[in-house]
Design a protein around this motif. Structure first.
Motif, PDB file in Angstrom:
ATOM      1  N   MET A   1       2.220 -14.879   3.140  1.00 44.97           N
ATOM      2  CA  MET A   1       3.216 -15.491   2.286  1.00 44.97           C
ATOM      3  C   MET A   1       4.482 -15.694   3.095  1.00 44.97           C
ATOM      4  SD  MET A   1       4.695 -13.995  -1.262  1.00 44.97           S
ATOM      5  CE  MET A   1       6.433 -13.630  -1.190  1.00 44.97           C
ATOM      6  N   SER A   2       4.999 -16.890   3.073  1.00 47.25           N
ATOM      7  CA  SER A   2       6.252 -17.186   3.761  1.00 47.25           C
ATOM      8  C   SER A   2       7.236 -17.732   2.727  1.00 47.25           C
ATOM      9  CB  SER A   2       6.002 -18.210   4.861  1.00 47.25           C
ATOM     10  OG  SER A   2       7.212 -18.490   5.508  1.00 47.25           O
ATOM     11  N   VAL A   3       8.396 -17.103   2.647  1.00 48.21           N
ATOM     12  CA  VAL A   3       9.392 -17.473   1.649  1.00 48.21           C
ATOM     13  C   VAL A   3      10.658 -17.904   2.358  1.00 48.21           C
ATOM     14  CG1 VAL A   3      10.771 -16.612  -0.280  1.00 48.21           C
ATOM     15  CG2 VAL A   3       8.465 -15.769   0.046  1.00 48.21           C
ATOM     16  N   ASN A   4      11.236 -19.031   1.936  1.00 53.15           N
ATOM     17  CA  ASN A   4      12.502 -19.434   2.538  1.00 53.15           C
ATOM     18  C   ASN A   4      13.651 -18.659   1.879  1.00 53.15           C
ATOM     19  OD1 ASN A   4      13.625 -20.868   0.242  1.00 53.15           O
ATOM     20  ND2 ASN A   4      12.210 -22.528   0.693  1.00 53.15           N
ATOM     21  N   THR A   5      14.812 -18.687   2.492  1.00 56.09           N
ATOM     22  CA  THR A   5      15.930 -17.869   2.017  1.00 56.09           C
ATOM     23  C   THR A   5      16.429 -18.300   0.640  1.00 56.09           C
ATOM     24  OG1 THR A   5      17.473 -19.238   3.280  1.00 56.09           O
ATOM     25  CG2 THR A   5      16.713 -17.208   4.309  1.00 56.09           C
ATOM     26  N   VAL A   6      16.356 -19.566   0.325  1.00 52.18           N
ATOM     27  CA  VAL A   6      16.812 -20.037  -0.994  1.00 52.18           C
ATOM     28  C   VAL A   6      15.904 -19.499  -2.093  1.00 52.18           C
ATOM     29  CG1 VAL A   6      17.185 -22.080  -2.438  1.00 52.18           C
ATOM     30  CG2 VAL A   6      17.893 -22.100  -0.036  1.00 52.18           C
ATOM     31  N   ALA A  74      12.695   0.289   4.635  1.00 49.80           N
ATOM     32  CA  ALA A  74      12.258   0.074   3.257  1.00 49.80           C
ATOM     33  C   ALA A  74      10.734   0.050   3.230  1.00 49.80           C
ATOM     34  CB  ALA A  74      12.821  -1.240   2.722  1.00 49.80           C
ATOM     35  N   VAL A  75      10.138   0.806   2.311  1.00 50.66           N
ATOM     36  CA  VAL A  75       8.676   0.904   2.195  1.00 50.66           C
ATOM     37  C   VAL A  75       8.300   0.608   0.745  1.00 50.66           C
ATOM     38  CG1 VAL A  75       6.699   2.451   2.404  1.00 50.66           C
ATOM     39  CG2 VAL A  75       8.629   2.685   3.983  1.00 50.66           C
ATOM     40  N   ASP A  76       7.340  -0.278   0.573  1.00 52.14           N
ATOM     41  CA  ASP A  76       6.846  -0.571  -0.774  1.00 52.14           C
ATOM     42  C   ASP A  76       5.373  -0.941  -0.674  1.00 52.14           C
ATOM     43  OD1 ASP A  76       8.363  -1.198  -3.624  1.00 52.14           O
ATOM     44  OD2 ASP A  76       6.427  -2.206  -3.424  1.00 52.14           O
ATOM     45  N   ALA A  77       4.625  -0.670  -1.716  1.00 54.27           N
ATOM     46  CA  ALA A  77       3.196  -0.992  -1.742  1.00 54.27           C
ATOM     47  C   ALA A  77       2.947  -2.489  -1.929  1.00 54.27           C
ATOM     48  CB  ALA A  77       2.500  -0.216  -2.857  1.00 54.27           C
ATOM     49  N   ASP A  78       3.941  -3.201  -2.436  1.00 55.90           N
ATOM     50  CA  ASP A  78       3.777  -4.630  -2.712  1.00 55.90           C
ATOM     51  C   ASP A  78       4.312  -5.461  -1.544  1.00 55.90           C
ATOM     52  OD1 ASP A  78       3.852  -7.263  -3.624  1.00 55.90           O
ATOM     53  OD2 ASP A  78       4.362  -6.675  -5.666  1.00 55.90           O
ATOM     54  N   PRO A  79       3.440  -6.079  -0.767  1.00 58.45           N
ATOM     55  CA  PRO A  79       3.894  -6.855   0.388  1.00 58.45           C
ATOM     56  C   PRO A  79       4.752  -8.061  -0.004  1.00 58.45           C
ATOM     57  CG  PRO A  79       1.537  -7.153   0.041  1.00 58.45           C
ATOM     58  CD  PRO A  79       1.988  -6.080  -0.905  1.00 58.45           C
ATOM     59  N   ARG A  80       4.572  -8.579  -1.213  1.00 62.70           N
ATOM     60  CA  ARG A  80       5.389  -9.716  -1.660  1.00 62.70           C
ATOM     61  C   ARG A  80       6.849  -9.318  -1.809  1.00 62.70           C
ATOM     62  NH1 ARG A  80       1.086  -9.512  -4.965  1.00 62.70           N
ATOM     63  NH2 ARG A  80      -0.600 -10.904  -4.409  1.00 62.70           N
ATOM     64  N   LEU A  81       7.085  -8.128  -2.353  1.00 66.07           N
ATOM     65  CA  LEU A  81       8.463  -7.664  -2.502  1.00 66.07           C
ATOM     66  C   LEU A  81       9.113  -7.440  -1.141  1.00 66.07           C
ATOM     67  CD1 LEU A  81       8.125  -5.208  -5.516  1.00 66.07           C
ATOM     68  CD2 LEU A  81       9.204  -7.465  -5.484  1.00 66.07           C
ATOM     69  N   LEU A  82       8.371  -6.886  -0.206  1.00 62.27           N
ATOM     70  CA  LEU A  82       8.907  -6.688   1.143  1.00 62.27           C
ATOM     71  C   LEU A  82       9.220  -8.017   1.811  1.00 62.27           C
ATOM     72  CD1 LEU A  82       6.633  -3.759   2.331  1.00 62.27           C
ATOM     73  CD2 LEU A  82       9.045  -3.642   1.658  1.00 62.27           C
ATOM     74  N   LEU A  84      10.045 -10.821   0.288  1.00 59.18           N
ATOM     75  CA  LEU A  84      11.269 -11.330  -0.347  1.00 59.18           C
ATOM     76  C   LEU A  84      12.497 -10.646   0.261  1.00 59.18           C
ATOM     77  CD1 LEU A  84      10.298 -11.492  -4.118  1.00 59.18           C
ATOM     78  CD2 LEU A  84      10.784 -13.411  -2.595  1.00 59.18           C
ATOM     79  N   GLY A  85      12.409  -9.339   0.436  1.00 56.14           N
ATOM     80  CA  GLY A  85      13.523  -8.615   1.023  1.00 56.14           C
ATOM     81  C   GLY A  85      13.833  -9.067   2.441  1.00 56.14           C
TER      82      GLY A  85
END
Length: 92
Positions: A1-6, A74-82, A84-85
């Protein structure tokens, strides 16, 4: 997943608003947490701080800004949230 800054900014803003509804006085709680972490690590030159269950990194980013010499992870089980961060907060 690649997310842009906007897109990341939009999603992190949504996350922040949603979390604020569930965690009353969330910013004050973050301040208390940062006070405690800063106090406990005051004698360390470059402390390592782990934010477990970090979501997109809301607390981790605040700690990194407040404690620039610290290494904050920062550690989280959800790679999508990481993802986004990373897109929103950058390397901090």
């Amino acid at each position: 997943m690649s997310v842009n800054t906007v897109a990341a900014a939009r999603w992190v803003d949504r996350w922040e608003r949603q979390q604020q509804r569930y965690a009353i006085d969330r910013e004050e709680a973050f301040t208390v947490i940062a006070d405690i972490v800063e106090g406990v690590t005051a004698d360390r030159r470059a402390p390592l701080v782990l934010d477990l269950g970090s979501g997109p990194g809301s607390l981790a980013a605040r700690l990194a800004r407040r404690m620039p010499r610290a290494r904050v992870v920062a550690v989280d089980a959800d790679p999508r949230l990481l993802e986004l961060g990373r897109a929103y907060y950058g390397p901090a």
